[in-house]
Design an enzyme around this catalytic site. Structure first.
Site, PDB file in Angstrom:
ATOM      1  N   HIS A 296      -5.420  -6.101 -34.722  1.00 19.90           N
ATOM      2  CA  HIS A 296      -6.253  -5.639 -35.832  1.00 19.90           C
ATOM      3  C   HIS A 296      -6.365  -6.718 -36.899  1.00 19.90           C
ATOM      4  O   HIS A 296      -6.520  -6.422 -38.077  1.00 19.90           O
ATOM      5  CB  HIS A 296      -5.700  -4.340 -36.436  1.00 19.90           C
ATOM      6  CG  HIS A 296      -6.141  -3.102 -35.702  1.00 19.90           C
ATOM      7  ND1 HIS A 296      -5.956  -2.939 -34.352  1.00 19.90           N
ATOM      8  CD2 HIS A 296      -6.787  -1.983 -36.116  1.00 19.90           C
ATOM      9  CE1 HIS A 296      -6.448  -1.758 -33.980  1.00 19.90           C
ATOM     10  NE2 HIS A 296      -6.962  -1.163 -35.029  1.00 19.90           N
TER      11      HIS A 296
ATOM     12  N   GLU B 284     -18.228   0.257 -27.845  1.00 23.81           N
ATOM     13  CA  GLU B 284     -18.714  -0.981 -28.443  1.00 23.81           C
ATOM     14  C   GLU B 284     -19.706  -1.709 -27.548  1.00 23.81           C
ATOM     15  O   GLU B 284     -20.656  -2.339 -28.031  1.00 23.81           O
ATOM     16  CB  GLU B 284     -17.527  -1.899 -28.774  1.00 23.81           C
ATOM     17  CG  GLU B 284     -16.676  -1.444 -29.960  1.00 23.81           C
ATOM     18  CD  GLU B 284     -15.719  -0.306 -29.643  1.00 23.81           C
ATOM     19  OE1 GLU B 284     -15.631   0.102 -28.462  1.00 23.81           O
ATOM     20  OE2 GLU B 284     -15.051   0.180 -30.569  1.00 23.81           O
TER      21      GLU B 284
END
Ligand SMILES: Cc1ncc(C[n+]2csc(CCOP(=O)(O)OP(=O)(O)O)c2C)c(N)n1
Ligand SMILES: Cc1ncc(C[n+]2csc(CCOP(=O)(O)OP(=O)(O)O)c2C)c(N)n1
Ligand SMILES: [Mg+2]
Ligand SMILES: [Mg+2]
Lengths: 346, 344, 346, 344
Positions: free
Chosen positions: D129, D60
């Protein structure tokens, strides 16, 4: 006060949950049978969980390890109860192989108060401190440096304990993996990096993410971390490699990496086959199924005269009984009390 | 009581914490070099040596993970960052793991790490060497965030952090390093989660954090001759925030100015103002005012830095406004020529 | 609207700011003299800036490159004006070698509106889009993936441009460096990684941060990035290596890394000597000063008969004049208007 | 007008944006696979192929840096993250570089990247999440942050992001993906920085973000029969926040409930409450109320998830409280059995 994990010493050895059926009885063959037992047990548990998962009562994204169990079992067989392991999202097998409580896993998947994380963590946040399964987590490569940190603590205490981190070929894409290799090699820490290379991350084959011709284990070598690539579907090969690496760690020679080539049978997350989705072929899966780690181990031990079909049958029966009990208990277990929502925040 | 400089207080708190608990160790860039993180780690290194105070590869993310993994095994790592801005590289480990650890694993284990970092200011520190991340870290349950303003709390909060069960972020302020104040010799803890009313006042409450606390105290002095009595509340902890002390003060004075070291938008100033709107609304006699950095990245050039940072005069002007008086009444405070010499 | 950097085509070549004094006049020797000129120029500018810095009027932490200039000059000599470079905190030499405006640098250090970043960026945030010096930044390794991204854009556009990232041995500790190597090799991007290994990061020698026996360039090789380690104090060696690497990039063969061994003469940040602080020795510095890149180049060119003492003197005079003018202008330049504080925020 | 699902609106906005501007490209985990990021990138991949829509290594931080470097060369990269939580790994590039770029280099170049990420909720998504980072990104000058709630804005804000000069963070909400609504076929932009009054009302303003907008509308319906008239304001952009629209509504109704998808502390709820305290104080007839996640990491187990997330009934109860009435008047809304099947 910190809870220092004090793993139960003298916990029962792998597969010793029940008296083992006869066959060759040397300690060596006993050990080999135990490895097989453990492998079979993880397989059967995961199969059952994958089946139950389809009832939609386990509300937690679950990543099954079916097809990859030899890595978890082989590595954990080289560890003592005092050693610790860390894992990522695909963690059931590691938890089980290290001796994590089965009931705690099942109840966790059902979101119950008796789960190993009391229903707060779910499938990707398993823990059983009593056996040295410290933590798994759902962020890729996140626990890799954490294992290195535990190894740092062991080294500071001149303790013979070893830390292990299990991760996939996808986690290798993340920079923190290299930071961790560098650190471990620099400080000669007793940490074993176990890469479970199943050739895919989600639906991306490894060649979409890593340059062709490069090798994960060679990257580790470039940091001065001794590394080898092995057949991750051969539990005995994994065990041998892990044992050498763990000995290195324990004797103060620093870290090691084992890259285990293996293959995931089910979809990335969830319990189903996904070879019809276009990113991989049925053919490829079938080829890997012919190298089923459980069958490979059975064949090897059969050839050695160490494992007989009746023994396997008895194993199956024991395991089925253990699973049935855990599932029944898990489904009946109490839910967390909503009034405890804020428990364990500071 | 003897006085110490802020950096000396940090150094002393660290040493006393390490004496008290052999599991404490310190790692970070330059913790063992001749500068010793602006003097704060030198004594610890001299006393406890390289086994407990050591330099590291420059890898903030892994370093934080290492701290967590060591803490899970019973250690108490102190991780030191020469600038708070570098913490962005560690946010995954801090927020997605350390903060959530005890909850996600429901108390099976804990990871009491201490993350020290220094907020830069002025002398051209610029956009990426000057940020203060209290609202970022304060947003996430599972962390504690402290911001000492006075030397005694620099020591007291360090000691508290080293005894907390939670992961603690200590945001120190570089502009405070040479300030002096009384500091007890004993290892006295400043409890995390407690604000301090540093100066009682009747007319307006200034809730301030870190370096802005000194500006708030100076503003109070500026306003004294004008007959405006300012109450100064030093938040000390950004999480947990001592809402009782803050709200009680606002209810007492009926007026609130919040002065923070970061941007007001989504900042600590917003949180404190929101508290007033929720819990002191009936008592408010004037609109709440937020003060913080101008709404741009930190510039380098001196004339821009001067308008980028609010100071005591800005605070005093806003206090006057809350009592319906004009800032013109204030005599401009002379720009203080600091004895500071670069390059920082 | 994005500003696409459109580097001035046909900008004057290295050292061509003035007519060159005589000597051998082949194009090759002309080029070599220009390399030397550029090297000398960067050195004299940095020396002057370091001197002025002590007046405490440049309020911006500055990291001088004195002793390391051959890397910047050698690499940039292998680039065209259309190629782009990125740098980190120690960026003056890269900016200058790529042709960055001197006045813009000086004014930036003085925090003036005429600075290359108008006094908003300071010493560590240099930019001169007109010559392809896109950005330097103060966070370690931060611009490494950014250069890879520019190379990605070039590849998408089938453009022959090349992106270069300059970074130190300290940046190599950061995980994003490996993520970037992996990406560049995977996509065969035209990016040149230039590691300026000066053996220290701040006050930490490399062996405190990277395992002994490992090599930075070998790490790159493990990712499939061709890499070599060279004498970073030999501007001609740097140029040759960079030229080969840039050709590779330009011909679509993918990235390369050059590790340049060199040494910083001044303190990590600031203008002074720091050999009395205990982390490195006067002896070590003296040994490296005997390999002064400017003197090394002069000796080499002298031996080739390409550079004469009078030529050097003329260079010195030209450079001194250029510097004096830039400094005088920088000191007189207008300050930013505080009313423009919020300009260029969205 | 034809209706689309939220995910279809995103997909369409992306395709139209790519048609319009050949410099737009899309990269992220799984953008080209059979799932196509829950359907949002599949059509773009089918239309524009692997040259403009491609899968990536899982890194990322580097991915964001690559996007920045490509943007600096004139591209318009769209980076896609299947979960917002992964963005912690990219905060250095996003906040220390992209956000500050134009300012630090004073307009010499710009880096208009678009960062799409999806906020998870429920079905045991758990602590890492399920996070929504509007207040984190909103705190830093130089970024734009949008949070579409309705399909038409999911498309309109995507198109706006692809034309903005700033780096834009799009926070999409997974729980909204299957919701439906009218969406114009033309590439109509929802201007960044504008809120929308989705339902006018006299008695109380509910300022809501993302998935909480639908809960707020449901709460308004629950309160209708009780004679409480709720005004619902959809913030749409977290930065810049449309302070005019919000403040005007609060001044009109004199009451404010803020409902956010993240934690209230240092959250968007704090920012909106602070705005009221600063600019609508005189008009407020009841204390402001903030609603958001319970003050703990997201749990997994269903009974805990149910109390962790506020819903329309929670909002309705707080609205009643602002007009001095008891929540007991509300009939409990039946728990809706969703047709959702795991594993998400
Ligand atoms: C930081 C981060 N990025 C992305 C994801 C989404 N994600 C979850 S699992 C996965 C693939 C992991 O692949 P690998 O490491 O090979 O493990 P495997 O699933 O093959 O066992 C991805 C990308 C994540 N969890 N964390
Ligand atoms: C992410 C980050 N961590 C730490 C620092 C502090 N820092 C600034 S320069 C530097 C050392 C850099 O060493 P190297 O990359 O070798 O470059 P050199 O200074 O030797 O040229 C450090 C640690 C930083 N700027 N950014
Ligand atoms: Mg994999
Ligand atoms: Mg260096």
């Amino acid at each position: 006060m910190t809870s220092k994990p004090a793993p139960r010493r003298g916990r029962k050895r792998l597969g010793s949950r029940r008296r083992q059926p006869a066959g060759s009885t040397s300690p060596k063959s006993e050990f080999l049978r135990r490895l097989y037992y453990e492998l079979l047990r993880v397989r059967r548990i995961e199969e059952k969980l994958a089946l139950l998962y389809q009832e939609q009562e386990m509300r937690t994204p679950a990543h099954f390890s079916i097809g990859q169990e030899a890595v978890a079992v082989g590595v954990c067989a080289a560890l003592t109860a005092q050693d610790v392991i860390y894992s990522g999202h695909r963690c059931h097998a590691h938890y089980l192989a290290k001796g994590g409580n089965l009931g705690g896993l099942v109840a966790e998947l059902y979101g119950r108060e008796t789960g190993c994380a009391r229903g707060r963590g779910g499938s990707v946040h398993l823990t059983d401190i009593s056996v040295g399964m410290v933590a798994s987590s759902a962020i890729l490569a996140q626990t890799v440096p954490v294992a290195v940190g535990s190894a740092l603590a062991f080294k500071m205490d001149a303790s013979p304990r070893v830390a292990v981190t299990f991760f996939g070929d996808g986690a290798v894409d993340e920079g923190v993996f290299y930071e961790s290799l560098n650190w471990a090699a620099l400080k000669r820490l007793p940490v074993l990096f176990v890469c479970e290379n199943n050739l895919y991350a989600t639906h991306a084959p490894i060649w979409v993410r890593q340059p062709k011709g490069t090798e994960i284990y060679r990257r580790a070598q470039a940091f001065g971390v001794p590394a080898e690539k092995i057949d991750g579907n051969d539990v005995f090969a994994v065990y041998q490699s892990a044992r050498r690496a763990v000995e290195r760690c324990r004797s103060g020679q620093g870290p090691a990496l084992v890259e285990c080539l293996t293959y995931r049978w089910l979809e990335h997350v969830g319990p189903l086959d996904d070879t019809d989705r276009g990113y991989r072929s049925r053919r490829e899966l079938d080829a890997w199924k012919r190298r089923d780690p459980v069958k490979v181990a059975a064949r090897q031990l059969g050839a050695l005269g160490v494992l007989t079909p009746p023994a396997i049958q008895e194993f199956e029966a024991q395991i089925a009984e253990e699973i049935a009990k855990a599932v029944a208990e898990g489904k009946q277990a109490p839910w967390p009390d909503p009034r405890d929502l804020l428990r364990h925040v500071y | 009581m003897r006085t110490l400089k802020y950096w000396q207080a940090i150094a002393e708190g660290l040493v006393q914490g390490m004496e008290r608990d052999p599991d404490v160790f310190v790692m970070g860039i330059g913790v063992d070099d001749h500068k010793g993180v602006f003097g704060t780690t030198g004594e610890a290194f001299a006393r406890f040596g390289p086994a407990r105070v050591f330099d590291v590869p420059i890898a903030e993310q892994a370093m934080t993970g290492l701290a967590i993994g060591a803490a899970a095994m019973g250690k108490r790592p102190v991780v030191v960052h020469p600038r708070t801005d570098f913490l962005f590289l560690a946010t995954d480990q801090m927020i997605n793991l350390a903060a959530k650890w005890r909850y996600m694993y429901q108390g099976a284990s804990e990871v009491p790490i201490v993350v020290r970092s220094i907020v830069g200011k002025g002398w051209g520190q610029g956009a990426t060497h000057s940020q203060s991340l209290q609202s970022l870290f304060g947003h996430f349950p599972g962390l504690q965030v402290v911001m000492p303003a006075l030397p005694r709390d620099a020591k007291g909060l360090m000691l508290a952090a080293l005894q907390s069960r939670a992961p603690v972020v200590i945001l120190e302020h570089r502009a405070l390093y040479e300030t002096e104040g009384p500091v007890p010799e004993a290892p006295e803890v400043t409890p995390i989660g407690t604000a301090a009313v540093l100066r009682p006042g009747r007319d307006v409450t200034v809730v301030a954090a870190s370096a802005m606390v000194l500006e708030a105290l100076a503003a109070a002095r500026q306003l004294e001759p004008l007959g405006v009595d300012v109450e100064v509340v030093d938040v000390r902890s950004a999480r947990p925030l001592d809402t009782e002390t803050i709200v009680a003060s606002v209810i007492r004075t009926g007026r609130l100015v919040v002065a923070d070291t970061s941007w007001p938008t989504y900042g600590l100033a917003a949180e404190v103002a929101a508290l007033a709107a929720e819990r002191a609304m009936g008592a408010l006699r004037a609109p709440v005012k937020r003060l913080g950095l101008a709404d741009c990245p930190a510039p380098v050039s001196l004339p821009l830095e001067r308008v980028f940072y609010p100071d005591s005069t800005t605070i005093a002007a806003e206090c006057l406004a809350t009592v319906g008086r004009a800032a013109a009444e204030l005599s401009a405070r002379p720009v203080e020529e600091s004895s500071f010499r670069g390059p920082y």
